[in-house]
Design an enzyme around this catalytic site. Structure first.
Site, PDB file in Angstrom:
ATOM      1  N   ALA A   1     -24.475 -25.809  -9.414  1.00  0.00           N
ATOM      2  CA  ALA A   1     -25.825 -26.148  -8.931  1.00  0.00           C
ATOM      3  C   ALA A   1     -26.037 -25.584  -7.537  1.00  0.00           C
ATOM      4  CB  ALA A   1     -26.015 -27.665  -8.946  1.00  0.00           C
TER       5      ALA A   1
ATOM      6  N   SER B   1     -17.859  -6.712  -0.655  1.00  0.00           N
ATOM      7  CA  SER B   1     -18.985  -6.408  -1.556  1.00  0.00           C
ATOM      8  C   SER B   1     -18.827  -5.066  -2.273  1.00  0.00           C
ATOM      9  CB  SER B   1     -20.277  -6.375  -0.750  1.00  0.00           C
ATOM     10  OG  SER B   1     -21.330  -5.914  -1.567  1.00  0.00           O
TER      11      SER B   1
ATOM     12  N   THR C   1     -26.772 -11.939   1.216  1.00  0.00           N
ATOM     13  CA  THR C   1     -25.782 -12.715   0.458  1.00  0.00           C
ATOM     14  C   THR C   1     -25.370 -13.955   1.250  1.00  0.00           C
ATOM     15  OG1 THR C   1     -23.766 -12.557  -0.861  1.00  0.00           O
ATOM     16  CG2 THR C   1     -23.758 -11.363   1.221  1.00  0.00           C
TER      17      THR C   1
ATOM     18  N   ASP D   1     -31.590 -11.761  -8.382  1.00  0.00           N
ATOM     19  CA  ASP D   1     -30.471 -12.338  -9.151  1.00  0.00           C
ATOM     20  C   ASP D   1     -30.964 -12.822 -10.522  1.00  0.00           C
ATOM     21  OD1 ASP D   1     -28.420 -11.919  -7.318  1.00  0.00           O
ATOM     22  OD2 ASP D   1     -28.705 -13.854  -6.334  1.00  0.00           O
TER      23      ASP D   1
ATOM     24  N   ASN E   1     -32.626 -12.626  -2.102  1.00  0.00           N
ATOM     25  CA  ASN E   1     -31.442 -11.760  -2.002  1.00  0.00           C
ATOM     26  C   ASN E   1     -31.822 -10.306  -1.727  1.00  0.00           C
ATOM     27  OD1 ASN E   1     -32.343 -10.902  -4.528  1.00  0.00           O
ATOM     28  ND2 ASN E   1     -30.264 -10.547  -5.259  1.00  0.00           N
TER      29      ASN E   1
ATOM     30  N   LYS F   1     -29.030 -16.632   2.054  1.00  0.00           N
ATOM     31  CA  LYS F   1     -30.101 -16.433   1.058  1.00  0.00           C
ATOM     32  C   LYS F   1     -31.255 -17.421   1.231  1.00  0.00           C
ATOM     33  CE  LYS F   1     -27.410 -14.401  -2.720  1.00  0.00           C
ATOM     34  NZ  LYS F   1     -27.071 -14.460  -4.137  1.00  0.00           N
TER      35      LYS F   1
HETATM   36  P1  NAP Z   1     -22.434 -21.834  -3.718  1.00  0.00           P
HETATM   37  O1  NAP Z   1     -23.886 -21.970  -3.406  1.00  0.00           O
HETATM   38  O2  NAP Z   1     -21.419 -22.066  -2.669  1.00  0.00           O
HETATM   39  O3  NAP Z   1     -22.138 -22.842  -4.966  1.00  0.00           O
HETATM   40  C1  NAP Z   1     -20.825 -23.042  -5.422  1.00  0.00           C
HETATM   41  C2  NAP Z   1     -20.845 -23.832  -6.733  1.00  0.00           C
HETATM   42  O4  NAP Z   1     -19.478 -23.933  -7.205  1.00  0.00           O
HETATM   43  C3  NAP Z   1     -21.359 -25.271  -6.616  1.00  0.00           C
HETATM   44  O5  NAP Z   1     -21.976 -25.646  -7.830  1.00  0.00           O
HETATM   45  C4  NAP Z   1     -20.054 -26.063  -6.403  1.00  0.00           C
HETATM   46  O6  NAP Z   1     -20.119 -27.395  -6.839  1.00  0.00           O
HETATM   47  C5  NAP Z   1     -19.113 -25.312  -7.314  1.00  0.00           C
HETATM   48  N1  NAP Z   1     -17.712 -25.483  -6.917  1.00  0.00           N
HETATM   49  C6  NAP Z   1     -17.109 -24.904  -5.846  1.00  0.00           C
HETATM   50  N2  NAP Z   1     -15.803 -25.288  -5.809  1.00  0.00           N
HETATM   51  C7  NAP Z   1     -15.617 -26.125  -6.852  1.00  0.00           C
HETATM   52  C8  NAP Z   1     -14.493 -26.817  -7.369  1.00  0.00           C
HETATM   53  N3  NAP Z   1     -13.298 -26.750  -6.764  1.00  0.00           N
HETATM   54  N4  NAP Z   1     -14.628 -27.555  -8.494  1.00  0.00           N
HETATM   55  C9  NAP Z   1     -15.834 -27.635  -9.108  1.00  0.00           C
HETATM   56  N5  NAP Z   1     -16.951 -26.994  -8.679  1.00  0.00           N
HETATM   57  C10 NAP Z   1     -16.837 -26.252  -7.575  1.00  0.00           C
HETATM   58  O7  NAP Z   1     -22.091 -20.373  -4.286  1.00  0.00           O
HETATM   59  P2  NAP Z   1     -23.079 -19.399  -5.086  1.00  0.00           P
HETATM   60  O8  NAP Z   1     -23.764 -18.471  -4.153  1.00  0.00           O
HETATM   61  O9  NAP Z   1     -23.901 -20.234  -5.992  1.00  0.00           O
HETATM   62  O10 NAP Z   1     -22.035 -18.502  -5.925  1.00  0.00           O
HETATM   63  C11 NAP Z   1     -21.355 -19.034  -7.049  1.00  0.00           C
HETATM   64  C12 NAP Z   1     -20.603 -17.919  -7.785  1.00  0.00           C
HETATM   65  O11 NAP Z   1     -21.539 -16.990  -8.353  1.00  0.00           O
HETATM   66  C13 NAP Z   1     -19.684 -17.089  -6.863  1.00  0.00           C
HETATM   67  O12 NAP Z   1     -18.484 -16.853  -7.578  1.00  0.00           O
HETATM   68  C14 NAP Z   1     -20.454 -15.791  -6.663  1.00  0.00           C
HETATM   69  O13 NAP Z   1     -19.600 -14.691  -6.436  1.00  0.00           O
HETATM   70  C15 NAP Z   1     -21.140 -15.656  -8.028  1.00  0.00           C
HETATM   71  N6  NAP Z   1     -22.336 -14.798  -7.985  1.00  0.00           N
HETATM   72  C16 NAP Z   1     -22.330 -13.662  -8.723  1.00  0.00           C
HETATM   73  C17 NAP Z   1     -23.447 -12.824  -8.734  1.00  0.00           C
HETATM   74  C18 NAP Z   1     -23.432 -11.570  -9.576  1.00  0.00           C
HETATM   75  O14 NAP Z   1     -24.274 -10.675  -9.351  1.00  0.00           O
HETATM   76  N7  NAP Z   1     -22.560 -11.459 -10.544  1.00  0.00           N
HETATM   77  C19 NAP Z   1     -24.578 -13.135  -7.958  1.00  0.00           C
HETATM   78  C20 NAP Z   1     -24.559 -14.325  -7.198  1.00  0.00           C
HETATM   79  C21 NAP Z   1     -23.420 -15.142  -7.219  1.00  0.00           C
HETATM   80  P3  NAP Z   1     -20.548 -28.585  -5.815  1.00  0.00           P
HETATM   81  O15 NAP Z   1     -22.047 -28.494  -5.694  1.00  0.00           O
HETATM   82  O16 NAP Z   1     -20.102 -29.810  -6.537  1.00  0.00           O
HETATM   83  O17 NAP Z   1     -19.825 -28.331  -4.526  1.00  0.00           O
END
Ligand code: NAP
Length: 295
Positions: A148, A27, A74, A114, A99, A78
């Protein structure tokens, strides 16, 4: 907005705030939150609290200690923290994810920063208009949301609250996109479209594409095929929530096509700034935080 309580300031240099998750070592939050605390002379230390699921209850209970301002939360906690808190902010309750936790007089309050972080990041990159009370309006924009999962949920609620004209959710597993769309429609009278095949985006270009998948984090691949991206107008803005690596495949494709784009560091900054204000009751020193992230 509460400010640091007398009892908390009396605890002097032992004030604590931290990040609950598993893993947490990667982080960037300690870097910019500690810089902000130091800049304002707040005698607190931002710590990393790696918390496997079986230890979550005990960890959350420990936030009630007088010396604790609260925490960030995180992956993967969450959603799991919601029933462990005393109150949940209405937006966080709608999103279904917290968060940021604030300890006020030994009561724990949950927020989702977020959503705020994404909108303020987009505004910083020139999108939308600023409204009274710090709200951002995205009226006139149409959005494609990739993903999603947890981050996409926050983004979807934020985009609708900001007044986007149309929202299309594209996710690998269609059912998850449909569940998110149905959840959104329970709260808003707003048409949300869900897709799993990127080719179906071609007749529906949007002015804003947001990547909220983790695709591009670990491998040099894009969540959107280049031939689909090529159908979007030249004034489309592409935002990738991923900030490490700073240049994802999606952002490289967007740049090559001459589209405006940015990575997720600005969202990280703004979600952290709102959390800082919730913990301390003071405006976040954005310049200090930004400099420590080398934005
Ligand atoms: P999450 O709940 O695990 O969701 C992951 C998402 O990615 C789902 O929609 C999943 O699709 C998709 N995915 C994963 N592997 C895939 C693949 N091989 N092909 C296609 N789709 C795939 O994770 P999250 O917490 O939402 O985080 C998602 C991203 O946002 C991360 O990179 C995280 O670091 C980033 N983020 C950034 C911030 C910021 O402040 N900049 C804040 C929060 C999160 P399925 O549903 O089909 O599995």
């Amino acid at each position: 907005m509460s400010t640091l309580g007398e009892h908390q300031l009396q605890s002097g240099s032992s004030l604590r705030v931290g990040l609950i998750g598993d893993p947490v070592a990667h982080s960037y939050s300690p870097r910019f939150q500690q810089a902000a605390l130091d800049a304002l002379g707040i005698p607190a230390c931002y710590e990393l609290w790696r918390t496997p699921a079986p230890q979550l209850l005990e960890r959350v209970r420990s936030l009630c200690e007088k010396s604790c301002l609260g925490a960030n939360v995180t992956i993967p906690h969450k959603e799991a923290v919601l029933p462990l808190l005393d109150t949940i902010d209405p937006l966080a309750a709608r999103i279904g994810a917290v968060n940021t936790i604030v300890n006020r007089d030994e009561y724990l309050h949950g927020y989702n920063t977020d959503a705020h972080g994404l909108l303020h990041a987009l505004h910083e990159h020139g999108l939308g208009t600023s409204q009274p009370e710090g709200r951002i309006s995205l009226k006139g924009h149409t959005a494609v949301l990739l993903g999603a999962g947890g981050a996409a949920r926050g983004a979807a609620f934020a985009l609708i609250e900001a007044g986007v004209e149309r929202l299309i959710i594209l996710n690998r597993h269609l059912e998850r996109a449909q569940i998110l769309a149905a959840d959104l429609q329970q709260h808003y009278d707003f048409p949300v479209f869900s897709l799993s095949d990127p080719a179906f985006l071609i007749p529906h270009p949007a002015s804003l594409i947001i990547n909220a998948t983790s695709v591009g984090m670990h491998e040099d691949v894009s969540p959107l095929p280049a031939e689909v991206l090529a159908h979007f107008d030249s004034d489309t803005f592409v935002y990738d929530m991923i900030y490490n690596p700073t240049q994802t495949h999606l952002l490289c494709q967007a740049r090559i096509m001459g589209l405006r784009c940015a990575n997720g560091l600005s969202m990280l900054l703004h979600q952290g700034a709102q959390a800082f204000t919730l913990w301390t009751g003071q405006p976040a020193p954005l310049d200090v935080m930004r400099a420590s992230l080398l934005l």
